[in-house]
Scaffold this motif. Structure first.
Motif, mmCIF file in Angstrom:
data_model
loop_
_atom_site.group_PDB
_atom_site.id
_atom_site.type_symbol
_atom_site.label_atom_id
_atom_site.label_comp_id
_atom_site.label_asym_id
_atom_site.label_seq_id
_atom_site.Cartn_x
_atom_site.Cartn_y
_atom_site.Cartn_z
ATOM 1 N N ARG A 18 37.996 41.107 13.433
ATOM 2 C CA ARG A 18 38.204 39.678 13.654
ATOM 3 C C ARG A 18 36.992 38.887 13.151
ATOM 4 N NH1 ARG A 18 37.557 38.706 20.171
ATOM 5 N NH2 ARG A 18 35.381 39.382 20.359
ATOM 6 N N GLY A 19 37.249 37.631 12.859
ATOM 7 C CA GLY A 19 36.181 36.786 12.311
ATOM 8 C C GLY A 19 35.941 37.048 10.832
ATOM 9 N N ILE A 20 36.999 37.269 10.072
ATOM 10 C CA ILE A 20 36.845 37.522 8.634
ATOM 11 C C ILE A 20 36.067 36.354 8.015
ATOM 12 C CG2 ILE A 20 38.066 37.877 6.450
ATOM 13 C CD1 ILE A 20 40.412 39.012 8.131
ATOM 14 N N PRO A 21 34.936 36.647 7.368
ATOM 15 C CA PRO A 21 34.008 35.583 6.969
ATOM 16 C C PRO A 21 34.398 34.864 5.675
ATOM 17 C CG PRO A 21 33.091 37.705 6.378
ATOM 18 C CD PRO A 21 34.380 37.989 7.085
ATOM 19 N N ALA A 22 35.458 34.068 5.750
ATOM 20 C CA ALA A 22 35.922 33.311 4.584
ATOM 21 C C ALA A 22 36.257 31.892 5.018
ATOM 22 C CB ALA A 22 37.135 33.980 3.967
ATOM 23 N N LYS A 23 35.541 30.932 4.501
ATOM 24 C CA LYS A 23 35.763 29.530 4.837
ATOM 25 C C LYS A 23 37.077 29.020 4.261
ATOM 26 C CE LYS A 23 33.738 25.048 3.611
ATOM 27 N NZ LYS A 23 32.566 24.431 2.947
ATOM 28 N N TYR A 59 36.723 33.832 -0.310
ATOM 29 C CA TYR A 59 36.433 32.539 -0.934
ATOM 30 C C TYR A 59 35.773 31.636 0.109
ATOM 31 C CZ TYR A 59 38.733 33.483 -5.343
ATOM 32 O OH TYR A 59 39.042 33.997 -6.577
ATOM 33 N N GLY A 60 34.568 31.163 -0.225
ATOM 34 C CA GLY A 60 33.751 30.462 0.748
ATOM 35 C C GLY A 60 33.175 31.450 1.745
ATOM 36 N N PRO A 61 32.459 32.504 1.283
ATOM 37 C CA PRO A 61 31.946 33.553 2.180
ATOM 38 C C PRO A 61 30.947 32.984 3.192
ATOM 39 C CG PRO A 61 30.928 33.721 0.004
ATOM 40 C CD PRO A 61 32.026 32.718 -0.121
ATOM 41 N N LEU A 62 31.004 33.489 4.417
ATOM 42 C CA LEU A 62 30.171 32.986 5.505
ATOM 43 C C LEU A 62 28.984 33.914 5.763
ATOM 44 C CD1 LEU A 62 33.038 31.811 7.893
ATOM 45 C CD2 LEU A 62 31.770 30.470 6.181
ATOM 46 N N GLU A 63 28.077 33.474 6.610
ATOM 47 C CA GLU A 63 26.812 34.157 6.829
ATOM 48 C C GLU A 63 27.004 35.606 7.276
ATOM 49 O OE1 GLU A 63 22.944 35.048 6.807
ATOM 50 O OE2 GLU A 63 23.787 33.131 6.112
ATOM 51 N N SER A 64 28.029 35.865 8.071
ATOM 52 C CA SER A 64 28.213 37.229 8.578
ATOM 53 C C SER A 64 28.529 38.220 7.469
ATOM 54 C CB SER A 64 29.313 37.265 9.644
ATOM 55 O OG SER A 64 30.549 36.825 9.111
ATOM 56 N N TRP A 65 28.990 37.730 6.328
ATOM 57 C CA TRP A 65 29.175 38.614 5.177
ATOM 58 C C TRP A 65 27.822 38.985 4.575
ATOM 59 C CZ3 TRP A 65 32.175 41.906 2.800
ATOM 60 C CH2 TRP A 65 31.906 42.245 1.472
ATOM 61 N N PHE A 66 26.966 38.004 4.442
ATOM 62 C CA PHE A 66 25.689 38.231 3.774
ATOM 63 C C PHE A 66 24.708 39.011 4.657
ATOM 64 C CE2 PHE A 66 27.424 34.459 1.639
ATOM 65 C CZ PHE A 66 27.395 34.903 0.329
ATOM 66 N N ASP A 67 24.717 38.758 5.962
ATOM 67 C CA ASP A 67 23.798 39.513 6.819
ATOM 68 C C ASP A 67 24.406 40.842 7.290
ATOM 69 O OD1 ASP A 67 25.497 38.987 9.003
ATOM 70 O OD2 ASP A 67 24.238 37.394 9.813
ATOM 71 N N LYS A 68 25.658 41.086 6.877
ATOM 72 C CA LYS A 68 26.369 42.346 7.121
ATOM 73 C C LYS A 68 26.644 42.604 8.597
ATOM 74 C CE LYS A 68 24.779 44.397 2.808
ATOM 75 N NZ LYS A 68 24.170 45.557 2.122
ATOM 76 N N SER A 69 26.632 41.533 9.396
ATOM 77 C CA SER A 69 27.047 41.697 10.781
ATOM 78 C C SER A 69 28.561 41.865 10.878
ATOM 79 C CB SER A 69 26.584 40.499 11.626
ATOM 80 O OG SER A 69 27.103 39.280 11.116
ATOM 81 N N TRP A 70 29.282 41.468 9.828
ATOM 82 C CA TRP A 70 30.704 41.762 9.696
ATOM 83 C C TRP A 70 30.880 42.677 8.497
ATOM 84 C CZ3 TRP A 70 34.478 41.711 6.004
ATOM 85 C CH2 TRP A 70 35.803 41.808 6.434
ATOM 86 N N ARG A 71 31.691 43.706 8.645
ATOM 87 C CA ARG A 71 31.963 44.586 7.501
ATOM 88 C C ARG A 71 33.386 45.103 7.612
ATOM 89 N NH1 ARG A 71 28.687 50.255 7.905
ATOM 90 N NH2 ARG A 71 30.433 50.965 6.611
ATOM 91 N N PRO A 72 34.041 45.289 6.464
ATOM 92 C CA PRO A 72 35.404 45.836 6.515
ATOM 93 C C PRO A 72 35.384 47.310 6.906
ATOM 94 C CG PRO A 72 34.636 45.703 4.237
ATOM 95 C CD PRO A 72 33.572 45.051 5.093
ATOM 96 N N GLY A 73 36.483 47.760 7.519
ATOM 97 C CA GLY A 73 36.607 49.170 7.788
ATOM 98 C C GLY A 73 36.852 49.941 6.499
ATOM 99 N N GLU A 74 36.790 51.257 6.601
ATOM 100 C CA GLU A 74 37.149 52.109 5.467
ATOM 101 C C GLU A 74 38.685 52.245 5.420
ATOM 102 O OE1 GLU A 74 34.654 53.356 3.255
ATOM 103 O OE2 GLU A 74 33.626 51.847 4.488
ATOM 104 N N ILE A 75 39.202 52.631 4.283
ATOM 105 C CA ILE A 75 40.634 52.836 4.152
ATOM 106 C C ILE A 75 40.964 54.213 4.715
ATOM 107 C CG2 ILE A 75 42.562 53.044 2.545
ATOM 108 C CD1 ILE A 75 41.175 51.011 0.765
ATOM 109 N N GLU A 76 41.788 54.223 5.755
ATOM 110 C CA GLU A 76 42.051 55.448 6.507
ATOM 111 C C GLU A 76 43.427 56.019 6.157
ATOM 112 O OE1 GLU A 76 39.888 56.855 8.336
ATOM 113 O OE2 GLU A 76 38.419 55.247 8.677
ATOM 114 N N PRO A 77 43.489 57.329 5.847
ATOM 115 C CA PRO A 77 44.812 57.959 5.678
ATOM 116 C C PRO A 77 45.600 57.864 6.983
ATOM 117 C CG PRO A 77 43.030 59.402 4.917
ATOM 118 C CD PRO A 77 42.387 58.290 5.663
ATOM 119 N N ALA A 78 46.865 57.517 6.881
ATOM 120 C CA ALA A 78 47.694 57.371 8.097
ATOM 121 C C ALA A 78 48.387 58.684 8.407
ATOM 122 C CB ALA A 78 48.709 56.265 7.894
#
Length: 477
Positions: free
Chosen positions: A381-386, A458-477
Motif C-alpha cells: 500500500r502507498g504506491i509512490p506515484a503522484k 509517474y510523479g514518483p514520491l519520496e518513498s520510492w527514492f529513499d526505498k522505504s517502499w519497494r515492490p515485492g518479488e514476482i512469486e510463482p503461484a
C-alpha cells in the motif's frame, strides 16, 4: 652543465622475454595462430583480420544500438504516413499491435522526426501538462518539453535550429540546437488525446500562418520500429552516417564504424567475407546485450540487495556516465536495446515529477518468467506515484508489448478496475487464465513464451527514492 651517466644493465630475464614475445604456436578462442619467430604465417594473418573485424563489428553494434534504433523508429513511422510535418499518435492509448520498444498502454503518445535539413528551422508547440522530450538521431538527449522543460507544463513554443545555423533567431521561443538534422520528438500528454491534439509542428518560415496539423493514429497499427539483429543493422547505421553531419558523432564511434567500412560520403559495400563476419557480429552482440540486460553482473543495476528489480539507469545519468565521468558502455547498450529515449526527467526525476522505472524477467527464485505458469506480484500500500502507476508486460524477443488476447497487457491505476486487498496492498496476477474475481488485476501471458515486466511510476514520491517502499518479488503461484 648537465650531468650524464651510463645506465645500469640489469639484464632481461627469461620470464620477461617470454612476456614480450609470442610462441611459434598460440592457441586462442578464435583458433590456432602460427608464427615464424614472431612473424605471422599466412593462415594466421587471415585469422587475425577475421578476428579483428568480428570484434570491431561486435563493439560497433553494442555502441551504435542507439542510432540504429532511431533509424528503425523513423522508418517504421514513415511506413504508416508519419513525416516531419505529421504527428503520429495513439488514441486512446498504445495497444500491443505496433512493435515499439517498451511502449506503455497508459499514456497518449505523440511521435515524429524532425527533418531540419529539409524543413529548416522548425517550431514545436508542446501541449500543456505533458512529459515530452527530444533526442537526436544518435538518441542523445536534446531537451525536455512540458512539465520537466522550460515551459514547466504550461505549454510552449520550441524552435529547433539545424546544425551550423547562423541566421537570425527570433524572440519568443525556447531555442534548441540539436547536433543532427533528424531528431525524435516524443510527446506524452497526461491530459489524453484532447491535450495531445493541441501539439503543432511546422517550419519557422510558416510561423505567420501555420498549416493545419496532420495526425496519424497508429495505436492499433501493426508495424515495426525495432532495429535489426543481423547484417542489416549495419545498413541502418550507414543510413544515419550518410545523412548526418560527420561531426555529429564522436571520433571514437566514428572510428569504429570506419574500421568496418561505414564512412560519410562513401558507399558501404562490404564483400562476401566482410558481410558474413558482420552478420555474425550482429547476432553475437545481440546475444551479449540480452545477457547484459536480463542478467547484469554489475551490482549497480539492482535496486535492492537480493532482489531481481533492476534500473535502466544504474548511475541515474541520462548520458550513462559514472560519478567519475566514465561512459558506462554496458548500461548504454542495455537501455537502448530495451527502450527508446532518454532524458534527465526519466533517469533522475525529482520527487513528484517525471517518471521512474524498474524491470525484471525473473521470479523470486531467479528463474525466467514462463508464460505457461501463474505468478503474483504484491505492490504494498502507498504506491509512490503522484500521477499514476502501471505494470506492463513485454515480449523478450521484440521488447515490445506482449501480444495476447487482450490488446493492453497491463494493470494500472488509471483503469478503474484494480482491486486492493483489505490491508491496502495491490496484488497483480500473471498467467494464461484470469483468477476468478481478480480480472482487473490480471495480465495474460502466453504458454511457451517468456515475458518481462516493467513497473512505471509517474510523479514518483519520496518513498520510492529513499526505498522505504519497494515492490515485492514476482512469486510463482
Amino acid at each position: 652543465m648537465p650531468r650524464v651517466s651510463d645506465g645500469a644493465a640489469p639484464g632481461t630475464s627469461a620470464e620477461t622475454l617470454a612476456s614480450i614475445s609470442v610462441p611459434d604456436r598460440l592457441e586462442t578462442v578464435f583458433g590456432t595462430m602460427d608464427f615464424f619467430d614472431g612473424l605471422p604465417l599466412p593462415d594466421t594473418v587471415t585469422r587475425g583480420y577475421d578476428t579483428l573485424d568480428l570484434l570491431r563489428g561486435i563493439e560497433a553494434f553494442l555502441d551504435c544500438v542507439p542510432g540504429a534504433s532511431m533509424v528503425a523508429m523513423r522508418r517504421g513511422l514513415r511506413e504508416i504516413g508519419v513525416d516531419s510535418r505529421t504527428i503520429g499518435f495513439t488514441a486512446p492509448r498504445c495497444s500491443s499491435a505496433p512493435r515499439v520498444l517498451t511502449a506503455n498502454t497508459e499514456t497518449t503518445y505523440g511521435m515524429t522526426f524532425l527533418a531540419l535539413d529539409q524543413d529548416g528551422p522548425t517550431v514545436v508547440e508542446a501541449p500543456g501538462n505533458s512529459l515530452c522530450f527530444v533526442n537526436d538521431l544518435w538518441q542523445r538527449y536534446v531537451t525536455d518539453m512540458g512539465i520537466a522543460g522550460p515551459d514547466r507544463g504550461k505549454g510552449g513554443k520550441y524552435l529547433f535550429l539545424p546544425p551550423g545555423h547562423d541566421g537570425d533567431v527570433p524572440d519568443g521561443y525556447h531555442v534548441v540546437r540539436p547536433a543532427t538534422y533528424g531528431s525524435w520528438v516524443l510527446l506524452r500528454a497526461l491530459g489524453g488525446e484532447e491535450s495531445l491534439l493541441t501539439a503543432r509542428i511546422y517550419p519557422l518560415s510558416a510561423a505567420a500562418d501555420p498549416p493545419e496539423q496532420r495526425f496519424v493514429n497508429w495505436a492499433e497499427s501493426d508495424f515495426n520500429t525495432v532495429h535489426a539483429n543481423d547484417f542489416s543493422f549495419f545498413e541502418e547505421i550507414d543510413t544515419l552516417v550518410q545523412e548526418e553531419p560527420p561531426d555529429s558523432l564522436d571520433p571514437e564511434r566514428a572510428g569504429q564504424l570506419a574500421a568496418i567500412g561505414i564512412v560519410p560520403g562513401r558507399p558501404f559495400q562490404p564483400d562476401d567475407r566482410m558481410r558474413a563476419i558482420l552478420d555474425t557480429a550482429a547476432r553475437t552482440a545481440s546475444g551479449i546485450v540480452r545477457s547484459l540486460a536480463f542478467k547484469p553482473r554489475d551490482p549497480s543495476f539492482y535496486f535492492y540487495p537480493g532482489s531481481s528489480w533492476k534500473t535502466p539507469w544504474p548511475s541515474r545519468s541520462h548520458a550513462f556516465l559514472s560519478p567519475e565521468g566514465a561512459r558506462l558502455l554496458d548500461a548504454r547498450a542495455v537501455f537502448h536495446y530495451v527502450g527508446a529515449g532518454t532524458s534527465p526527467a526519466m533517469a533522475a526525476a525529482p520527487v513528484g515529477a517525471g517518471s521512474q522505472y524498474a524491470y525484471t524477467a525473473e521470479d523470486s527464485t531467479g528463474a525466467w518468467l514462463d508464460g505457461g505458469r501463474n505468478y503474483t506480484l504484491t505492490l504494498p500500500r502507498g504506491i509512490p506515484a503522484k500521477n499514476f502507476w502501471a505494470v506492463n508486460v513485454y515480449d523478450p524477443q521484440t521488447r515490445s508489448l506482449l501480444r495476447t488476447d487482450h490488446p493492453y497487457p497491463s494493470v494500472n491505476s488509471l483503469s478503474g478496475a484494480v482491486r486492493s486487498e483489505d490491508d491496502g496492498d495491490t496484488v497483480i496476477h500473471f498467467g494464461p487464465t484470469a483468477p476468478e474475481g481478480r480480472e482487473g488485476n490480471w495480465v495474460q501471458t502466453v504458454p511457451g513464451k517468456g515475458w518481462f515486466v516493467l513497473l512505471r511510476l509517474y510523479g514518483p514520491l519520496e518513498s520510492w527514492f529513499d526505498k522505504s517502499w519497494r515492490p515485492g518479488e514476482i512469486e510463482p503461484a
